[in-house]
Design a protein around this motif. Structure first.
Motif, PDB file in Angstrom:
ATOM      1  N   VAL A  62     -19.919  93.271  16.828  1.00 33.50           N
ATOM      2  CA  VAL A  62     -20.172  93.191  15.389  1.00 33.50           C
ATOM      3  C   VAL A  62     -19.214  94.163  14.717  1.00 33.50           C
ATOM      4  O   VAL A  62     -18.868  95.180  15.291  1.00 33.50           O
ATOM      5  N   ASN A  63     -18.761  93.842  13.546  1.00 29.93           N
ATOM      6  CA  ASN A  63     -17.881  94.745  12.806  1.00 29.93           C
ATOM      7  C   ASN A  63     -18.419  94.944  11.402  1.00 29.93           C
ATOM      8  O   ASN A  63     -19.168  94.129  10.894  1.00 29.93           O
ATOM      9  N   THR A  64     -18.000  96.073  10.821  1.00 32.19           N
ATOM     10  CA  THR A  64     -18.577  96.483   9.544  1.00 32.19           C
ATOM     11  C   THR A  64     -17.504  96.632   8.484  1.00 32.19           C
ATOM     12  O   THR A  64     -16.426  97.154   8.762  1.00 32.19           O
ATOM     13  N   ARG A 100      -9.546  93.980   8.263  1.00 33.08           N
ATOM     14  CA  ARG A 100      -9.625  94.866   9.429  1.00 33.08           C
ATOM     15  C   ARG A 100     -10.885  94.571  10.241  1.00 33.08           C
ATOM     16  O   ARG A 100     -10.869  94.608  11.469  1.00 33.08           O
ATOM     17  N   ALA A 101     -11.978  94.301   9.538  1.00 34.42           N
ATOM     18  CA  ALA A 101     -13.233  94.044  10.243  1.00 34.42           C
ATOM     19  C   ALA A 101     -13.232  92.666  10.913  1.00 34.42           C
ATOM     20  O   ALA A 101     -13.946  92.448  11.879  1.00 34.42           O
ATOM     21  N   PRO A 151     -21.670 101.620  19.538  1.00 33.23           N
ATOM     22  CA  PRO A 151     -21.031 100.814  18.482  1.00 33.23           C
ATOM     23  C   PRO A 151     -19.714 100.181  18.915  1.00 33.23           C
ATOM     24  O   PRO A 151     -19.425  99.044  18.563  1.00 33.23           O
ATOM     25  N   ASN A 152     -18.907 100.932  19.709  1.00 33.22           N
ATOM     26  CA  ASN A 152     -17.580 100.411  20.037  1.00 33.22           C
ATOM     27  C   ASN A 152     -17.620  99.275  21.042  1.00 33.22           C
ATOM     28  O   ASN A 152     -16.600  98.671  21.331  1.00 33.22           O
ATOM     29  N   ALA A 180     -13.398 103.076   4.077  1.00 25.91           N
ATOM     30  CA  ALA A 180     -13.042 103.883   5.239  1.00 25.91           C
ATOM     31  C   ALA A 180     -11.726 103.457   5.868  1.00 25.91           C
ATOM     32  O   ALA A 180     -11.586 103.407   7.092  1.00 25.91           O
ATOM     33  N   LEU A 181     -10.741 103.130   5.041  1.00 21.64           N
ATOM     34  CA  LEU A 181      -9.410 102.814   5.580  1.00 21.64           C
ATOM     35  C   LEU A 181      -8.778 104.090   6.102  1.00 21.64           C
ATOM     36  O   LEU A 181      -9.077 105.186   5.629  1.00 21.64           O
ATOM     37  N   ARG A 213     -27.154  99.710   9.916  1.00 18.43           N
ATOM     38  CA  ARG A 213     -26.635 100.658  10.901  1.00 18.43           C
ATOM     39  C   ARG A 213     -27.328 100.501  12.249  1.00 18.43           C
ATOM     40  O   ARG A 213     -26.774 100.876  13.283  1.00 18.43           O
ATOM     41  N   PHE A 249     -24.952 102.493  14.906  1.00 15.25           N
ATOM     42  CA  PHE A 249     -24.827 103.893  14.497  1.00 15.25           C
ATOM     43  C   PHE A 249     -26.188 104.567  14.365  1.00 15.25           C
ATOM     44  O   PHE A 249     -26.269 105.774  14.211  1.00 15.25           O
ATOM     45  N   PHE A 261     -17.190  98.874   5.438  1.00 19.62           N
ATOM     46  CA  PHE A 261     -17.925 100.039   4.954  1.00 19.62           C
ATOM     47  C   PHE A 261     -17.918 100.088   3.432  1.00 19.62           C
ATOM     48  O   PHE A 261     -17.007  99.589   2.774  1.00 19.62           O
ATOM     49  N   ASP A 304     -17.382 102.590   1.431  1.00 22.70           N
ATOM     50  CA  ASP A 304     -16.204 103.256   0.853  1.00 22.70           C
ATOM     51  C   ASP A 304     -14.916 102.760   1.526  1.00 22.70           C
ATOM     52  O   ASP A 304     -13.895 103.429   1.471  1.00 22.70           O
TER      53      ASP A 304
END
Lengths: 330, 271
Positions: A78-80, A147-148, A73-74, A86-87, A48, A53, A82, A84
């Motif tokens: 870098v992309n994460t 997505r990431a 973060p935005n 998080a869709l 994080r 984050f 997650f 769970d």
């Protein structure tokens, strides 16, 4: 070469809790880097810190040579993925994957084309119209991955991405992640508490304990030459020998580790060290034998096909002195 | 062996209870069609639909109706804004006294209306605020906020923080996250909360009597009905109005119920 991510004496304290404490790490570009540790060891906080984050309370994180201090973060490349996933439940799979492009203002047809391309990459062609709720766990995981990746990040962060999958699926995804990483050449930073996963997938592994890095190295280094008893115990399920036991096994008065598969069992009367079998665990490809050697518990592993002693039996122990690995510290 | 059929006495009790709850409502509908205008006589001596026409032409019904619609609409809108903001803050922040504040937000709905009414009346007097439509509306907003808050906070909880982080991670700014992730997920909860708040406000009597002041200009539809029942003149007209009030409150509640069913969360939450 500029490292992809660099931790320079980074700390993240929450009040009195030192979640991450003076961590130095270098993650090379294009590598598959695993952060391995038990829960609460600081590995997720480190992830994080890279995604933005969390902010370090001390120290500095550099992403491709640039200090990332105040970058939100935005605005990090870098992309994460997650834990769970998080869709977004109200969007179909295609819009989920295209989200990163939509918020950048990419036009509908262009971003949908790119999303389909990403879905093909994770073998989900034709799933674009479905909602996340209509997918299985493994499929959701792939959507989260697509997505990431759609923003073409320089570093992909994965937070225990395989934790929610069953064993069979997890092994398939391990292979797939590995080949995906090699094909794309992106730096993958991967958080896991599963040592097998870390050793089999990563180029380099950092073992975390209590907010600090206990050891960094290749999987072979970590497994064969653990730096301390924590790493030996956590990574290899090795036998950790305190100095007096090491001497008994023919070494100097130092902490040492001895891997279970390096111990031979001899049912005869010989052997300088003898033990009584207290438990057996059938693992399929091998059987793990728990021994009581004069009050010290040891584990040995004998391959399938070899004779398995019975519980309660007295056996002699055999080992090569060079397989006794001496550790720097306790 | 256990029988799947409940004992007769439980079945009868359940049916009896439901009838006791709902038969009187049917009576209200029935009396809207009676030919007897002085008293409620059962069974009605005859049936007619003339009272709907009479009610339509009664000039004294329209101002209270419009007042009620205005008050309920504005109070709901106010509650939607404040309740959502409050829920967002409560769902995301962790701070000292958070539980206390959460309790204080919900308190107006637990408090008897008469206490809310009295306290507001004295507060308006102290602050020297003249009674008007706005004082009624403020009074209603106190409990409308709770309804919206309860609905929104449940949905925020379900939304979790990782979805918002995922949005930021993919490059969205705070406004885009609100527009594309929070709002679509909160939409039905807000709509349901807003409609319930409207329904609650529309038929509120107690707080209204304390915050409305006097005179016809401060008369909402329920207050008008109360006044009307005291005077035995064209009594079925009151029943016609009652049907309107019933529709105006029942339909939104029904819609809210369907909007939030399937998602396990509070819709009404008291009152």
């Amino acid at each position: 070469m500029i490292p992809a991510v660099e931790f320079r004496s980074v700390s993240r304290h929450f009040g009195a809790v030192k979640a991450v404490d003076k961590v130095d790490l270098t993650i090379e570009e294009g590598s598959f880097f695993a952060m391995l540790g038990p829960s609460g060891s600081g590995k997720t906080t480190c992830l994080r810190l890279i995604s933005g984050f969390e902010s370090p309370t001390a120290g500095e994180i550099r992403i491709f040579g640039e200090a990332s201090g105040a970058v939100p973060p935005n605005r990090r490349n870098v992309n994460t993925v997650f834990q769970d996933y998080a869709l977004f439940p109200h969007m179909n799979v295609r819009d989920n994957v295209a989200y990163g492009l939509m918020v950048k203002g990419v036009g509908r047809s262009a971003r949908h084309a790119k999303a389909e391309e990403m879905l093909a990459l994770v073998h989900l062609d034709g799933f674009g119209e479905r909602k996340p709720a209509q997918l299985s766990g493994g499929q959701r995981q792939r959507v989260a991955l697509a997505r990431a990746l759609v923003n073409e990040p320089k570093v992909l962060l994965l937070d225990e991405p395989l934790g929610a999958l069953d064993l069979k699926l997890r092994e398939a995804m391990q292979d797939e992640l590995k080949s995906l990483q090699q094909r794309l050449g992106i730096t993958f930073v991967f958080v896991t508490h599963d040592q097998g996963e870390a050793l089999s997938m990563a180029d380099r592994v950092a073992v975390f304990a209590d907010g600090r890095v206990a050891q960094v190295g290749t999987p072979a280094e970590i497994y064969e030459q653990p730096a301390n008893r924590f790493v030996a115990d956590f990574v290899g399920c090795s036998n950790v020998l305190p100095p007096d036991q090491t001497q008994r096994f023919g070494g100097p008065a130092r902490w040492a580790s001895l891997r279970p598969e390096a111990i031979r069992l001899d049912p005869g009367q010989g052997g300088t060290v003898r033990g009584r079998v207290t438990g057996l665990r059938y693992l399929g490809a091998a059987t793990r034998v728990v021994l009581d050697c004069g009050g010290h518990e040891l584990a040995a592993q004998i391959p399938a096909g070899a004779a398995v002693p019975a519980v309660g039996e007295e056996v002699g122990l055999g080992w090569q002195v060079q397989s006794l690995h001496l550790m720097e510290k306790e | 062996m256990r029988s799947d059929r409940p004992p007769f006495i439980l079945t009868a009790g359940a049916i009896g209870g439901l009838l006791f709850l709902h038969l009187p409502i049917l009576l209200i509908f029935l009396y809207a069609f009676t030919t007897e205008e002085k008293s409620y006589q059962f069974p009605p001596p005859g049936l007619t639909t003339e009272w709907f026409g009479v009610a339509w032409n009664r000039a004294d019904i329209w101002p209270p109706l419009w007042l009620s619609v205005k008050v309920a609409t504005i109070a709901s809108c106010l509650a939607l804004i404040l309740g959502t903001l409050c829920a967002a803050a409560m769902a995301r922040a962790r701070f000292f006294g958070r539980d206390t504040i959460s309790l204080l937000v919900i308190l107006p709905i637990a408090l008897p209306g008469i206490i809310t009414g009295m306290s507001l009346r004295s507060a308006f007097a102290v602050a020297d605020i003249p009674f008007s439509m706005w004082t009624i509306m403020l009074g209603h907003a106190t409990f409308c906020i709770v309804i919206v808050y309860n609905n929104a906070v449940a949905r925020f909880r379900r939304l979790g923080s990782s979805m918002l982080e995922a949005s930021a991670d993919l490059g969205a700014n705070a406004f885009q996250t609100f527009r594309f992730v929070i709002l679509p997920n909160l939409g039905t909860a807000l709509l349901a909360g807003g409609m319930l708040a409207f329904a609650l406000s529309f038929d509120e009597v107690i707080v209204t009597t304390f915050t409305a002041g006097t005179g016809n200009a401060a008369k909402t539809l329920p207050i008008w009905m109360l006044d009307e029942l005291v005077r035995p003149r064209q009594r079925p007209v009151t029943n016609v109005v009652a049907i309107v009030v019933f529709m105006a409150t029942f339909l939104p509640i029904l819609a809210a119920y369907y909007l939030t069913s399937g998602a396990e969360e509070t819709a009404g939450g008291g009152k």
